[in-house]
Design a protein around this motif. Structure first.
Motif, PDB file in Angstrom:
ATOM      1  N   TYR A  34       0.834  -1.191   0.000  1.00 43.46           N
ATOM      2  CA  TYR A  34       0.000   0.000   0.000  1.00 43.46           C
ATOM      3  C   TYR A  34       0.877   1.251   0.000  1.00 43.46           C
ATOM      4  O   TYR A  34       0.623   2.215  -0.721  1.00 43.46           O
ATOM      5  CB  TYR A  34      -0.917  -0.006   1.235  1.00 43.46           C
ATOM      6  CG  TYR A  34      -1.761   1.228   1.342  1.00 43.46           C
ATOM      7  CD1 TYR A  34      -2.970   1.320   0.646  1.00 43.46           C
ATOM      8  CD2 TYR A  34      -1.337   2.322   2.091  1.00 43.46           C
ATOM      9  CE1 TYR A  34      -3.733   2.467   0.714  1.00 43.46           C
ATOM     10  CE2 TYR A  34      -2.095   3.470   2.159  1.00 43.46           C
ATOM     11  CZ  TYR A  34      -3.290   3.541   1.470  1.00 43.46           C
ATOM     12  OH  TYR A  34      -4.030   4.680   1.532  1.00 43.46           O
ATOM     13  N   ASP A  35       1.917   1.216   0.822  1.00 45.60           N
ATOM     14  CA  ASP A  35       2.791   2.384   0.920  1.00 45.60           C
ATOM     15  C   ASP A  35       3.796   2.378  -0.233  1.00 45.60           C
ATOM     16  O   ASP A  35       4.307   1.331  -0.610  1.00 45.60           O
ATOM     17  CB  ASP A  35       3.533   2.365   2.261  1.00 45.60           C
ATOM     18  CG  ASP A  35       2.578   2.610   3.430  1.00 45.60           C
ATOM     19  OD1 ASP A  35       1.781   3.556   3.349  1.00 45.60           O
ATOM     20  OD2 ASP A  35       2.629   1.846   4.408  1.00 45.60           O
ATOM     21  N   MET A  54       9.934  -3.493   8.608  1.00 42.69           N
ATOM     22  CA  MET A  54       8.964  -4.530   8.941  1.00 42.69           C
ATOM     23  C   MET A  54       8.349  -5.196   7.707  1.00 42.69           C
ATOM     24  O   MET A  54       7.576  -6.139   7.833  1.00 42.69           O
ATOM     25  CB  MET A  54       7.888  -3.981   9.886  1.00 42.69           C
ATOM     26  CG  MET A  54       6.938  -3.025   9.295  1.00 42.69           C
ATOM     27  SD  MET A  54       5.683  -2.702  10.589  1.00 42.69           S
ATOM     28  CE  MET A  54       4.598  -1.609   9.706  1.00 42.69           C
ATOM     29  N   GLU A  55       8.714  -4.731   6.509  1.00 43.92           N
ATOM     30  CA  GLU A  55       8.246  -5.390   5.281  1.00 43.92           C
ATOM     31  C   GLU A  55       9.327  -6.278   4.679  1.00 43.92           C
ATOM     32  O   GLU A  55       9.103  -6.930   3.664  1.00 43.92           O
ATOM     33  CB  GLU A  55       7.847  -4.327   4.243  1.00 43.92           C
ATOM     34  CG  GLU A  55       6.610  -3.545   4.582  1.00 43.92           C
ATOM     35  CD  GLU A  55       5.338  -4.312   4.311  1.00 43.92           C
ATOM     36  OE1 GLU A  55       5.307  -5.547   4.526  1.00 43.92           O
ATOM     37  OE2 GLU A  55       4.369  -3.667   3.871  1.00 43.92           O
ATOM     38  N   LYS A  57      10.969  -9.111   5.495  1.00 43.45           N
ATOM     39  CA  LYS A  57      10.799 -10.570   5.370  1.00 43.45           C
ATOM     40  C   LYS A  57       9.743 -10.915   4.336  1.00 43.45           C
ATOM     41  O   LYS A  57       9.911 -11.827   3.540  1.00 43.45           O
ATOM     42  CB  LYS A  57      10.451 -11.179   6.733  1.00 43.45           C
ATOM     43  CG  LYS A  57      11.658 -11.255   7.665  1.00 43.45           C
ATOM     44  CD  LYS A  57      11.247 -11.718   9.049  1.00 43.45           C
ATOM     45  CE  LYS A  57      12.325 -11.364  10.074  1.00 43.45           C
ATOM     46  NZ  LYS A  57      11.803 -11.252  11.435  1.00 43.45           N
ATOM     47  N   ARG A  58       8.646 -10.167   4.387  1.00 42.36           N
ATOM     48  CA  ARG A  58       7.577 -10.440   3.424  1.00 42.36           C
ATOM     49  C   ARG A  58       8.068 -10.184   1.996  1.00 42.36           C
ATOM     50  O   ARG A  58       7.779 -10.954   1.077  1.00 42.36           O
ATOM     51  CB  ARG A  58       6.350  -9.569   3.743  1.00 42.36           C
ATOM     52  CG  ARG A  58       5.116  -9.953   2.954  1.00 42.36           C
ATOM     53  CD  ARG A  58       3.878  -9.219   3.442  1.00 42.36           C
ATOM     54  NE  ARG A  58       3.869  -7.799   3.120  1.00 42.36           N
ATOM     55  CZ  ARG A  58       3.458  -7.295   1.955  1.00 42.36           C
ATOM     56  NH1 ARG A  58       3.022  -8.095   1.004  1.00 42.36           N
ATOM     57  NH2 ARG A  58       3.479  -5.990   1.732  1.00 42.36           N
ATOM     58  N   ARG A  61      10.088 -13.006   0.761  1.00 39.16           N
ATOM     59  CA  ARG A  61       9.251 -14.153   0.388  1.00 39.16           C
ATOM     60  C   ARG A  61       8.482 -13.910  -0.909  1.00 39.16           C
ATOM     61  O   ARG A  61       8.384 -14.780  -1.758  1.00 39.16           O
ATOM     62  CB  ARG A  61       8.196 -14.414   1.483  1.00 39.16           C
ATOM     63  CG  ARG A  61       8.669 -15.128   2.723  1.00 39.16           C
ATOM     64  CD  ARG A  61       7.486 -15.692   3.526  1.00 39.16           C
ATOM     65  NE  ARG A  61       6.446 -14.709   3.831  1.00 39.16           N
ATOM     66  CZ  ARG A  61       6.478 -13.880   4.865  1.00 39.16           C
ATOM     67  NH1 ARG A  61       7.503 -13.895   5.702  1.00 39.16           N
ATOM     68  NH2 ARG A  61       5.491 -13.032   5.091  1.00 39.16           N
ATOM     69  N   LEU A 188     -12.860  -7.982  -7.332  1.00 40.49           N
ATOM     70  CA  LEU A 188     -13.370  -6.670  -6.944  1.00 40.49           C
ATOM     71  C   LEU A 188     -13.853  -5.907  -8.167  1.00 40.49           C
ATOM     72  O   LEU A 188     -13.074  -5.564  -9.058  1.00 40.49           O
ATOM     73  CB  LEU A 188     -12.266  -5.874  -6.244  1.00 40.49           C
ATOM     74  CG  LEU A 188     -12.641  -4.441  -5.869  1.00 40.49           C
ATOM     75  CD1 LEU A 188     -13.811  -4.408  -4.894  1.00 40.49           C
ATOM     76  CD2 LEU A 188     -11.434  -3.716  -5.272  1.00 40.49           C
TER      77      LEU A 188
END
Lengths: 363, 363
Positions: A34-35, A54-55, A57-58, A61, A188
């Motif tokens: 998002y950011d 905090m992003e 590790k994700r 992956r 969506l």
């Protein structure tokens, strides 16, 4: 591909800044965020994605980028404390990482935010270019086509259900039911057009109030999983209306003409002209903002409207492109009609990803 | 307000380019559009929105801009035929309309796409500024607060329902049920966090697989009608886990401390420090990327993350700001917990828009 593009422009790096709501950024990184983040690719084939701690590790992956570095790794927190301004600290980080890579010339895509470009210009030779990822996106890989097919199939299931269970009294109720059905399957759709009566003469009117003789149903969901769109329109006849049905016959005829022409190598301009000629031959004129008042189609992929356009402009359609074919007619005293399918351009023709009957009479 | 901003910068006009997915653009125009448009405001209070011909009537009905002109009105089609390039034709139109308004100095917001800025620079004196609409957006009007309250109420109804009917076995199933419930009421939640087990130690992990002892439920929908967000987190305890519950008591305590401090005039930095101190006093350390690893909160409005931030940086909180207060603790060997509410800063305190019990034990 990107290294080649950099070589052609004698540049060392290209820099992108955005979130996954920017189709080019998502295409380049395959990272949902998002950011807004920064991605840098080098002429030696290296690439790097800069993410908050905090992003990290994700990103390791999920993204397809080779090297993930966090703002902390780059000393952002210290810069932030020193400068007291998040944007300034961020720009200093970007300049430092490019200098570390010995950047001399840097490519900046057209859509780059100005404050970043203006800062980078102070430190490097820059060239503003059309985003090379937007060019790569025009021709779909077979796996991308399968994703658009997946979204197309969701549309077909939903429209089949809506037609078989048609008891909608209002445009709002019909839109809500269709969007909820799609959402429950993981797609969506926003601003689904269910327009009726004379106000359907405005092609972008999404529709409100009681359903009259007909409904223009234009639905263009994206998958919440793989993010690819598809786009589809049918005009549903709820009660008999000879004038609207005459118009609809003409647009279906014009669409069939266009579909018969689309193949690798054809000029989009000629397809658009054939649509105009077919509508004219049916006696439907375009003047004073009435008649056939939009282009014949547009590319579909990670954006619902992307390149190529099928319009007055000359563009060679090539195999692997995915485009809509959507003639319509709009007269303020009568209303509007439109038919639309999403198709893949093939070597000797086109494949319709949204096959569904054209004439839907509910009376 | 914008005229005053222009006067302060001795500028004649400010120019914005974007779609309604850009919060500043939507705030300035109140016009929902997928395709990017241009908005120009002048020092004399005039403003103008440039739209495709077929959006003109809808823009006249729906947007708050005084003057709507279509690309056709501005001779775009002729330019397009002459130049054969949509971007070049569009830029010529923009330059022409600004020249017609006798623009000498033009303000360009930081996020303006570079290709537009570079062209405008050739014709006018330009200054790149922080978007004045993003500054206006920080303080919410009472009608904006009501919109955020509306979205907050939708969250509360949905979470109450989820807690009362808790029979979810997987994170994916819980997320799907919550997002579908919200969507059926007209709110779009994407990437709702339902994370469990040790992987919840990554604050942005949305969660997958079987629900273990606890679920961090972080839901941040926007209204599909008025587009305002709200943001809310509770940690739900499905089975007993003393360690996680100890951590959660500390974050709830830290949140209560923060809520007791928030009022007109307080420095956000002090609120953030108080949260850190409270967590420390409970014996929870932050080091090596573990512990309390994000900021205390952020503004909420037309974006889910917007100004102001409640972090290390000094920012005066003012009445009418809407912010989240969301301490969390994250340890890779245990997992993560977080509590979050969206609140309005008032003169003598704050009003919680998402009141809901903090401790939710389902065992």
């Amino acid at each position: 591909m990107i290294a080649e593009f950099l070589r052609k422009h004698s540049a060392d790096f290209i820099i992108l800044h955005g979130s996954s709501s920017n189709a080019n950024f998502y295409y380049a990184t395959k990272f949902k965020t998002y950011d807004p983040l920064t991605y840098i690719a080098g002429i030696d084939g290296s690439d790097i994605l800069i993410v908050p701690e905090m992003e990290k590790k994700r990103a390791e992956r999920e993204s397809r980028v080779k090297e993930i570095v966090s703002l902390n790794d780059l000393g952002y927190m210290e810069k932030l404390k020193e400068l007291g301004d998040a944007k300034k600290a961020y720009l200093e980080i970007l300049v430092a990482i490019l200098k570390e890579g010995r950047c001399r010339k840097l490519l900046i895509p057209e859509e780059m935010p100005t404050y970043i470009s203006f800062e980078l210009m102070k430190h490097f030779e820059v060239e503003v270019v059309k985003n090379p990822f937007s060019t790569l996106r025009i021709i779909k890989s077979s796996s991308e086509v399968e994703k658009i097919r997946d979204t197309s199939n969701a549309i077909l299931r939903c429209v089949k259900w809506a037609v078989e269970n048609f008891s909608f009294r209002t445009c709002e109720g019909m839109r809500r039911a269709i969007e909820l059905k799609l959402f429950s399957e993981g797609y969506l759709a926003e601003n689904t057009i269910c327009s009726t009566g004379k106000s359907s003469a405005d092609p972008h009117e999404i529709g409100k109030g009681e359903i009259e003789e007909h409904v223009v149903l234009d639905v263009f969901p994206k998958s919440l999983d793989h993010l690819y769109y598809s786009d589809f329109t049918r005009t549903l006849f709820v009660r008999e209306n000879a004038e609207l049905e005459e118009m609809y016959k003409a647009v279906v005829d014009a669409q069939e003409k266009a579909l018969s022409m689309i193949r690798d190598g054809v000029d989009a301009k000629d397809v658009h002209q054939a649509v105009k000629d077919t509508l004219n031959s049916h006696g439907f004129k375009t003047e004073k903002g009435e008649g056939f008042i939009h282009s014949t189609g547009h590319g579909v992929g990670l954006e619902v409207h992307e390149e190529p356009r099928i319009s007055e402009l000359s563009v060679e359609l090539k195999k692997g492109m995915v485009v809509t074919v959507e003639p319509g007619l709009y007269y303020s005293k009568v209303g509007g009609v439109r038919v639309e399918d999403t198709v893949v351009v093939r070597k000797n023709g086109c494949e319709v990803l949204t096959p569904f009957e054209k004439f839907i009479k509910l009376y």
